[in-house]
Design a protein around this motif. Sequence first.
Motif, PDB file in Angstrom:
ATOM      1  N   VAL A 148      -2.224  10.759   0.959  1.00 29.38           N
ATOM      2  CA  VAL A 148      -1.020   9.926   0.884  1.00 29.38           C
ATOM      3  C   VAL A 148      -0.064  10.487  -0.161  1.00 29.38           C
ATOM      4  O   VAL A 148       1.150  10.579   0.068  1.00 29.38           O
ATOM      5  CB  VAL A 148      -1.386   8.468   0.559  1.00 29.38           C
ATOM      6  CG1 VAL A 148      -0.116   7.633   0.362  1.00 29.38           C
ATOM      7  CG2 VAL A 148      -2.244   7.862   1.664  1.00 29.38           C
ATOM      8  N   GLN A 149      -0.611  10.885  -1.309  1.00 25.61           N
ATOM      9  CA  GLN A 149       0.237  11.440  -2.359  1.00 25.61           C
ATOM     10  C   GLN A 149       0.868  12.764  -1.914  1.00 25.61           C
ATOM     11  O   GLN A 149       2.028  13.047  -2.225  1.00 25.61           O
ATOM     12  CB  GLN A 149      -0.580  11.656  -3.635  1.00 25.61           C
ATOM     13  CG  GLN A 149      -1.186  10.392  -4.221  1.00 25.61           C
ATOM     14  CD  GLN A 149      -0.205   9.234  -4.293  1.00 25.61           C
ATOM     15  OE1 GLN A 149       0.866   9.366  -4.891  1.00 25.61           O
ATOM     16  NE2 GLN A 149      -0.544   8.108  -3.695  1.00 25.61           N
ATOM     17  N   GLN A 191      -1.114   4.681   4.445  1.00 21.19           N
ATOM     18  CA  GLN A 191      -1.860   3.781   3.567  1.00 21.19           C
ATOM     19  C   GLN A 191      -2.650   2.743   4.355  1.00 21.19           C
ATOM     20  O   GLN A 191      -3.823   2.491   4.067  1.00 21.19           O
ATOM     21  CB  GLN A 191      -0.901   3.085   2.592  1.00 21.19           C
ATOM     22  CG  GLN A 191      -0.263   4.051   1.608  1.00 21.19           C
ATOM     23  CD  GLN A 191       0.672   3.379   0.619  1.00 21.19           C
ATOM     24  OE1 GLN A 191       0.791   3.813  -0.523  1.00 21.19           O
ATOM     25  NE2 GLN A 191       1.368   2.334   1.040  1.00 21.19           N
ATOM     26  N   SER A 192      -2.031   2.148   5.350  1.00 23.69           N
ATOM     27  CA  SER A 192      -2.692   1.080   6.103  1.00 23.69           C
ATOM     28  C   SER A 192      -3.796   1.601   7.008  1.00 23.69           C
ATOM     29  O   SER A 192      -4.715   0.857   7.366  1.00 23.69           O
ATOM     30  CB  SER A 192      -1.664   0.295   6.934  1.00 23.69           C
ATOM     31  OG  SER A 192      -1.052   1.129   7.901  1.00 23.69           O
ATOM     32  N   ASN A 219      -0.156   2.832  -4.852  1.00 22.38           N
ATOM     33  CA  ASN A 219       0.332   2.175  -3.643  1.00 22.38           C
ATOM     34  C   ASN A 219       1.849   2.287  -3.605  1.00 22.38           C
ATOM     35  O   ASN A 219       2.543   1.809  -4.503  1.00 22.38           O
ATOM     36  CB  ASN A 219      -0.084   0.689  -3.648  1.00 22.38           C
ATOM     37  CG  ASN A 219       0.434  -0.052  -2.441  1.00 22.38           C
ATOM     38  OD1 ASN A 219       0.303   0.401  -1.310  1.00 22.38           O
ATOM     39  ND2 ASN A 219       1.046  -1.205  -2.677  1.00 22.38           N
ATOM     40  N   TRP A 220       2.364   2.935  -2.543  1.00 26.61           N
ATOM     41  CA  TRP A 220       3.805   3.130  -2.421  1.00 26.61           C
ATOM     42  C   TRP A 220       4.454   1.915  -1.782  1.00 26.61           C
ATOM     43  O   TRP A 220       4.012   1.428  -0.740  1.00 26.61           O
ATOM     44  CB  TRP A 220       4.089   4.376  -1.580  1.00 26.61           C
ATOM     45  CG  TRP A 220       3.722   5.632  -2.293  1.00 26.61           C
ATOM     46  CD1 TRP A 220       2.466   6.159  -2.423  1.00 26.61           C
ATOM     47  CD2 TRP A 220       4.599   6.496  -3.010  1.00 26.61           C
ATOM     48  NE1 TRP A 220       2.521   7.313  -3.172  1.00 26.61           N
ATOM     49  CE2 TRP A 220       3.813   7.544  -3.540  1.00 26.61           C
ATOM     50  CE3 TRP A 220       5.975   6.504  -3.237  1.00 26.61           C
ATOM     51  CZ2 TRP A 220       4.366   8.579  -4.299  1.00 26.61           C
ATOM     52  CZ3 TRP A 220       6.522   7.532  -3.984  1.00 26.61           C
ATOM     53  CH2 TRP A 220       5.720   8.551  -4.509  1.00 26.61           C
ATOM     54  N   ASP A 279       1.468   0.258  -8.418  1.00 29.24           N
ATOM     55  CA  ASP A 279       2.428   0.049  -7.338  1.00 29.24           C
ATOM     56  C   ASP A 279       3.681   0.834  -7.710  1.00 29.24           C
ATOM     57  O   ASP A 279       4.285   0.597  -8.754  1.00 29.24           O
ATOM     58  CB  ASP A 279       2.759  -1.434  -7.177  1.00 29.24           C
ATOM     59  CG  ASP A 279       1.592  -2.230  -6.613  1.00 29.24           C
ATOM     60  OD1 ASP A 279       0.883  -1.695  -5.747  1.00 29.24           O
ATOM     61  OD2 ASP A 279       1.398  -3.373  -7.043  1.00 29.24           O
ATOM     62  N   ARG A 312      -5.555   4.312  -8.009  1.00 31.02           N
ATOM     63  CA  ARG A 312      -5.014   3.974  -6.697  1.00 31.02           C
ATOM     64  C   ARG A 312      -3.510   3.767  -6.826  1.00 31.02           C
ATOM     65  O   ARG A 312      -3.059   2.882  -7.551  1.00 31.02           O
ATOM     66  CB  ARG A 312      -5.658   2.693  -6.160  1.00 31.02           C
ATOM     67  CG  ARG A 312      -7.188   2.756  -6.073  1.00 31.02           C
ATOM     68  CD  ARG A 312      -7.796   1.404  -5.758  1.00 31.02           C
ATOM     69  NE  ARG A 312      -9.251   1.433  -5.821  1.00 31.02           N
ATOM     70  CZ  ARG A 312     -10.022   0.343  -5.734  1.00 31.02           C
ATOM     71  NH1 ARG A 312      -9.475  -0.853  -5.580  1.00 31.02           N
ATOM     72  NH2 ARG A 312     -11.344   0.460  -5.809  1.00 31.02           N
ATOM     73  N   PRO A 349      -6.409   8.790  -0.648  1.00 28.61           N
ATOM     74  CA  PRO A 349      -5.284   8.725  -1.593  1.00 28.61           C
ATOM     75  C   PRO A 349      -4.608  10.065  -1.835  1.00 28.61           C
ATOM     76  O   PRO A 349      -3.379  10.131  -1.925  1.00 28.61           O
ATOM     77  CB  PRO A 349      -5.946   8.191  -2.871  1.00 28.61           C
ATOM     78  CG  PRO A 349      -7.102   7.384  -2.373  1.00 28.61           C
ATOM     79  CD  PRO A 349      -7.613   8.112  -1.170  1.00 28.61           C
ATOM     80  N   ILE A 374       4.703   6.514   5.346  1.00 29.56           N
ATOM     81  CA  ILE A 374       3.841   6.272   4.188  1.00 29.56           C
ATOM     82  C   ILE A 374       3.019   5.004   4.395  1.00 29.56           C
ATOM     83  O   ILE A 374       1.814   4.958   4.094  1.00 29.56           O
ATOM     84  CB  ILE A 374       4.683   6.168   2.902  1.00 29.56           C
ATOM     85  CG1 ILE A 374       5.143   7.561   2.457  1.00 29.56           C
ATOM     86  CG2 ILE A 374       3.897   5.504   1.778  1.00 29.56           C
ATOM     87  CD1 ILE A 374       4.036   8.446   1.900  1.00 29.56           C
ATOM     88  N   TYR A 375       3.659   3.960   4.921  1.00 32.64           N
ATOM     89  CA  TYR A 375       2.934   2.709   5.171  1.00 32.64           C
ATOM     90  C   TYR A 375       1.794   2.952   6.156  1.00 32.64           C
ATOM     91  O   TYR A 375       0.679   2.448   5.974  1.00 32.64           O
ATOM     92  CB  TYR A 375       3.881   1.641   5.714  1.00 32.64           C
ATOM     93  CG  TYR A 375       3.175   0.341   6.020  1.00 32.64           C
ATOM     94  CD1 TYR A 375       2.933  -0.587   5.009  1.00 32.64           C
ATOM     95  CD2 TYR A 375       2.734   0.049   7.313  1.00 32.64           C
ATOM     96  CE1 TYR A 375       2.264  -1.770   5.279  1.00 32.64           C
ATOM     97  CE2 TYR A 375       2.066  -1.136   7.588  1.00 32.64           C
ATOM     98  CZ  TYR A 375       1.835  -2.041   6.569  1.00 32.64           C
ATOM     99  OH  TYR A 375       1.157  -3.206   6.836  1.00 32.64           O
TER     100      TYR A 375
END
Length: 222
Positions: free
Chosen positions: A122-123, A113-114, A42-43, A6, A40, A119, A109-110
């Motif tokens: 997202v990165q 991810q959602s 998670n931001w 996280d 993984r 991944p 970003i949310y």
Amino acid sequence: MTLDIDLVSDFVCPWCFLGKVRLDRALADLKASRPDLDVRVNWLPFFLNPDTPPAGEPYRAFLEAKFGGPIKAEAVLDTVRAAAADDGVQYAFERIQTRPNTLDAHRLIYRAQSHGQKPARVQALAHALFAAHFQEGRDIGDKDTLADIAAACGDRRELVRAWLDTRDDIDKVRRMAEGVRRQGVEGVPFFILNRKMAVSGAQSAAVLGAAILQSLETGKPS
């Protein structure tokens, strides 16, 4: 084996950008020796200045007010530049005109991810947001700019732009940020490793790598 990280950050925090780069390096080194590891990241959102106006504020004036004048502000920026030099991160602070409100950047970003985006994508989006602000001087509080950044990372611009005009996930992002502060996180970047260990600050890749290895070993049967 799975590694869950996280990462608490704000996209207007230069140390968070450096922390992200150093984490990437630590993970690359780790994957070289542990190719089976499922990583993984998670931001989690953090607002350095929750009272930032929706349209943002003049960047230089903010820095000088915060640090006590232009000379002290420039000294702080020089410290960041020097710390990042060995990591190949170059900041273009002189290009930044606006210190943005980052609510919509965190929403973006949310959303990624959602919605289950890969991944790596997202990165890439997170890196692009940092780079847009700190290297390109773009306003990442502007919805058109955010839609352009998302499109460059493989999303559909028109869908992202329309979504940004809604209020979707605003309350969720704010609750997440509030929850992080309630847990005692007062500064960023902040790394939570496998929900077992925490590392605060833009530590070196070596320090992050050692902490990650320790988190993987902690709790293993002897």
